[in-house]
Design an enzyme around this catalytic site. Sequence first.
Site, short mmCIF file in Angstrom:
data_model
loop_
_atom_site.label_atom_id
_atom_site.label_comp_id
_atom_site.label_asym_id
_atom_site.label_seq_id
_atom_site.Cartn_x
_atom_site.Cartn_y
_atom_site.Cartn_z
N CYS A 70 0.89 -1.26 -0.13
CA CYS A 70 -0.07 0.08 -0.01
C CYS A 70 0.73 1.32 0.16
O CYS A 70 0.73 2.19 -0.79
CB CYS A 70 -0.88 0.09 1.27
SG CYS A 70 -1.53 1.57 1.39
N CYS A 75 -1.32 1.81 -3.09
CA CYS A 75 -2.47 2.77 -2.92
C CYS A 75 -1.71 4.23 -2.86
O CYS A 75 -2.25 5.06 -3.48
CB CYS A 75 -3.19 2.65 -1.75
SG CYS A 75 -3.51 0.85 -1.21
N LYS A 78 0.25 5.15 -6.17
CA LYS A 78 -0.91 5.51 -7.12
C LYS A 78 -1.68 6.63 -7.10
O LYS A 78 -2.02 7.38 -7.91
CB LYS A 78 -2.07 4.02 -7.16
CG LYS A 78 -2.84 4.08 -7.88
CD LYS A 78 -4.19 4.57 -7.52
CE LYS A 78 -4.85 4.29 -5.94
NZ LYS A 78 -5.57 2.94 -6.05
N TYR A 208 -9.42 -3.07 -11.01
CA TYR A 208 -8.86 -1.91 -10.17
C TYR A 208 -7.78 -1.27 -10.83
O TYR A 208 -7.77 -0.24 -11.46
CB TYR A 208 -8.67 -2.07 -8.74
CG TYR A 208 -9.53 -2.41 -7.64
CD1 TYR A 208 -10.00 -1.13 -7.09
CD2 TYR A 208 -10.10 -3.64 -7.50
CE1 TYR A 208 -10.82 -1.31 -5.81
CE2 TYR A 208 -11.12 -3.66 -6.43
CZ TYR A 208 -11.40 -2.67 -5.62
OH TYR A 208 -12.52 -2.86 -4.53
N GLU A 212 -7.36 2.36 -13.25
CA GLU A 212 -6.70 3.36 -12.47
C GLU A 212 -5.51 3.61 -13.35
O GLU A 212 -5.44 4.92 -13.43
CB GLU A 212 -6.19 2.79 -11.08
CG GLU A 212 -7.60 2.80 -10.23
CD GLU A 212 -6.96 2.35 -8.78
OE1 GLU A 212 -7.92 2.39 -7.95
OE2 GLU A 212 -6.00 1.86 -8.61
N HIS A 467 -25.77 22.68 0.11
CA HIS A 467 -26.24 23.17 -1.35
C HIS A 467 -25.17 24.16 -1.67
O HIS A 467 -24.94 24.94 -0.69
CB HIS A 467 -27.52 23.71 -1.29
CG HIS A 467 -27.91 24.30 -2.58
ND1 HIS A 467 -28.07 23.28 -3.60
CD2 HIS A 467 -27.96 25.34 -2.76
CE1 HIS A 467 -28.48 23.87 -4.58
NE2 HIS A 467 -28.45 25.17 -4.44
N GLU A 472 -25.53 16.23 -1.97
CA GLU A 472 -26.89 16.38 -1.54
C GLU A 472 -27.72 15.72 -2.31
O GLU A 472 -28.91 15.08 -1.76
CB GLU A 472 -27.16 17.95 -1.58
CG GLU A 472 -27.37 18.45 -3.03
CD GLU A 472 -27.54 20.07 -3.12
OE1 GLU A 472 -28.43 20.55 -2.35
OE2 GLU A 472 -27.24 20.73 -3.91
P1 NDP Z 1 -8.70 -7.33 -10.26
O1 NDP Z 1 -8.90 -8.81 -9.41
O2 NDP Z 1 -9.47 -6.18 -9.79
O3 NDP Z 1 -8.80 -7.53 -11.70
C1 NDP Z 1 -8.16 -8.48 -12.48
C2 NDP Z 1 -8.25 -8.50 -14.03
O4 NDP Z 1 -7.69 -9.26 -14.67
C3 NDP Z 1 -10.01 -8.72 -14.14
O5 NDP Z 1 -10.33 -7.72 -15.13
C4 NDP Z 1 -9.69 -10.10 -14.91
O6 NDP Z 1 -10.65 -10.18 -15.78
C5 NDP Z 1 -8.29 -10.08 -15.65
N1 NDP Z 1 -7.90 -11.19 -15.84
C6 NDP Z 1 -7.38 -12.04 -15.01
N2 NDP Z 1 -6.87 -12.93 -15.50
C7 NDP Z 1 -6.93 -12.89 -16.72
C8 NDP Z 1 -6.70 -13.59 -17.98
N3 NDP Z 1 -5.74 -14.89 -18.02
N4 NDP Z 1 -6.71 -12.94 -19.14
C9 NDP Z 1 -7.33 -11.76 -19.41
N5 NDP Z 1 -7.50 -11.08 -18.12
C10 NDP Z 1 -7.68 -11.68 -16.84
O7 NDP Z 1 -7.06 -7.49 -10.07
P2 NDP Z 1 -6.04 -6.00 -10.06
O8 NDP Z 1 -4.83 -6.71 -10.38
O9 NDP Z 1 -6.66 -4.88 -10.73
O10 NDP Z 1 -5.92 -5.71 -8.43
C11 NDP Z 1 -5.60 -6.72 -7.43
C12 NDP Z 1 -6.36 -6.32 -6.18
O11 NDP Z 1 -5.78 -5.25 -5.68
C13 NDP Z 1 -7.82 -6.02 -6.50
O12 NDP Z 1 -8.44 -6.99 -6.28
C14 NDP Z 1 -7.89 -5.05 -5.14
O13 NDP Z 1 -8.32 -5.90 -3.92
C15 NDP Z 1 -6.59 -4.62 -4.86
N6 NDP Z 1 -6.50 -2.96 -5.27
C16 NDP Z 1 -7.39 -2.18 -4.71
C17 NDP Z 1 -7.21 -0.86 -5.11
C18 NDP Z 1 -8.21 0.31 -4.55
O14 NDP Z 1 -8.62 -0.07 -3.25
N7 NDP Z 1 -8.49 1.31 -5.12
C19 NDP Z 1 -6.28 -0.57 -6.27
C20 NDP Z 1 -5.68 -1.33 -6.60
C21 NDP Z 1 -5.68 -2.54 -6.37
P3 NDP Z 1 -12.03 -11.07 -15.40
O15 NDP Z 1 -12.89 -9.79 -14.65
O16 NDP Z 1 -12.63 -11.35 -16.76
O17 NDP Z 1 -11.95 -12.07 -14.46
#
Ligand code: NDP
Length: 494
Positions: A70, A75, A78, A208, A212, A467, A472
């Site tokens: 983080c 976080c 980022k 995410y 982002e 407001h 709101e």
């Molecule tokens: P996520 O789990 O959010 O998303 C992973 C993405 O990768 C999905 O869109 C998934 O597609 C895709 N994916 C997985 N495998 C494949 C594949 N073989 N081919 C193509 N696409 C694939 O993971 P992130 O890496 O974005 O983030 C990891 C974690 O970090 C998050 O779950 C969150 O918990 C945390 N995080 C939180 C943030 C916040 O609070 N703002 C910011 C950044 C990270 P599909 O949906 O189709 O499975």
Amino acid sequence: MARKMLNDGEMNKPSEEEEHYDFDLFVVGAGSGGVRAARFSAQYGAKVAICELPFHPISSEVSGGVGGTCVIRGCVPKKILVYGANFGPELEDARNYGWEVNERPNFNWKTLLHKKTEEIVRLNGIYKRLLSNVKLFEGEGRVIGPNEVEVIQLDGTKISYSAKNILIATGSRAQRIAIPGQELTITSDEALSLEDLPRRVVILGGGYIAVEFASIWRGMGAKVDLCFRKELPLRGFDDEMRAVVARNLEGRGINMHPCTTLTELAKTEDGIRARTDHGEDLLADVVLFATGRTPNSKRLNLEAVGVELDKTGAVKVDEFSRTNIPSIWAIGDVTNRMNLTPVALMEGTFFAKTVFAGEPTKPDYTHIPCAVFCIPPLSVVGLSEEEAIEKANGDIAVYTSSFNPMRNTISGRQEKSVMKLVVDKETDKVIGASMCGPDAPEIMQGIAVALKCGATKTQFDSTVGIHPSAAEEFVTMRSVTRVVPPASKPKTNL
Ligand code: NDP
């Protein structure tokens, strides 16, 4: 020695066996959760040690840093880049407000990167100071017995320590998918520390991190291609809000490639060629894989000491964060429950309370708000419309508001803010809220308190608005957009 421990029930005096442990608690991993658990346990009187790999902005098997993902490569950096990226579109919006930006403003990536690194180094120092009442070891930790941790130092020296309790808090790591040329890609670790700002970026993933970084690089002027395998990004969020995010990303100039994945990558004279499963070639300076993260448990030797892992490598724990080995506990992303920093902090706090304050406390996973820091951001708490329909006993009333934020009326930006409340008709309770628009995370934190308190729609309606504000709108959504019957399947309590 700590005097009150759940392990021992009514313990007041340490037994002889306890006296000979080096520590009451040994924490492996000094990220948000590990540091919180170590500090609070020490405050309750425990003798605590923690180990962490040496600091580096990019994690590896030999580098990490106090503060964890983080603070060092998640976080915090980022959000700094999101702030940086926001200035580009803000300058455009400023024109109609009378700001004459005569020359094309230049963005200097290296300045921002330098400032970002300075800030995370500062935070790394603060986190180390927070551990003043905890013994910090620099090195890789491995569990070599139910009460024994080995620390492998940088020079290869191994020293083992005994501990009455061991807490695993090693987080997670970015995973790459296996396609030809995957070694040419980067993950979010590297994306936060690139030497140069890429002119063209291809991102694989719709979660995410993908949305982002798409916003960050687009805001800084790069050409961005976002490939994701579903029709909409952000699987798991409310479908209507996912569509709003997709529309906004597109509106900001990101090339959206739904139902698309990458099949191979190759180096060319002018960068990287990313081939999609539709046979299209996308050219990039940088290809980011944002395809999820896996629990960081591989090198901990846990299975050898009998700790059960699930098939993703996550450490299996009970409701108090205890593994099947009574002296070994785990919190945060390594347990793959709800992978968010504030959740790891909650788990760390309640672990310390349970084990060292004699107050067994289970983390409460209800009404946890979260935010996706795309531009503009999405923030939610409670159930999505789809989840509500799935879980409800009776009809669901959905209230939506889509409006032109006041700021845009002058700036001319064509981007709507969208808000949504999901209400259980029978109890009138608001069971879900979402917003996509400027300041959504700042607004949603307060809405989360209301939901946690069980607020009804009538109470929302009787709250006076601020407001003029976007917030709101949450207390002025008077007419129901639709009433949806529940799905016909066994119900749970909302
Ligand atoms: P996520 O789990 O959010 O998303 C992973 C993405 O990768 C999905 O869109 C998934 O597609 C895709 N994916 C997985 N495998 C494949 C594949 N073989 N081919 C193509 N696409 C694939 O993971 P992130 O890496 O974005 O983030 C990891 C974690 O970090 C998050 O779950 C969150 O918990 C945390 N995080 C939180 C943030 C916040 O609070 N703002 C910011 C950044 C990270 P599909 O949906 O189709 O499975």
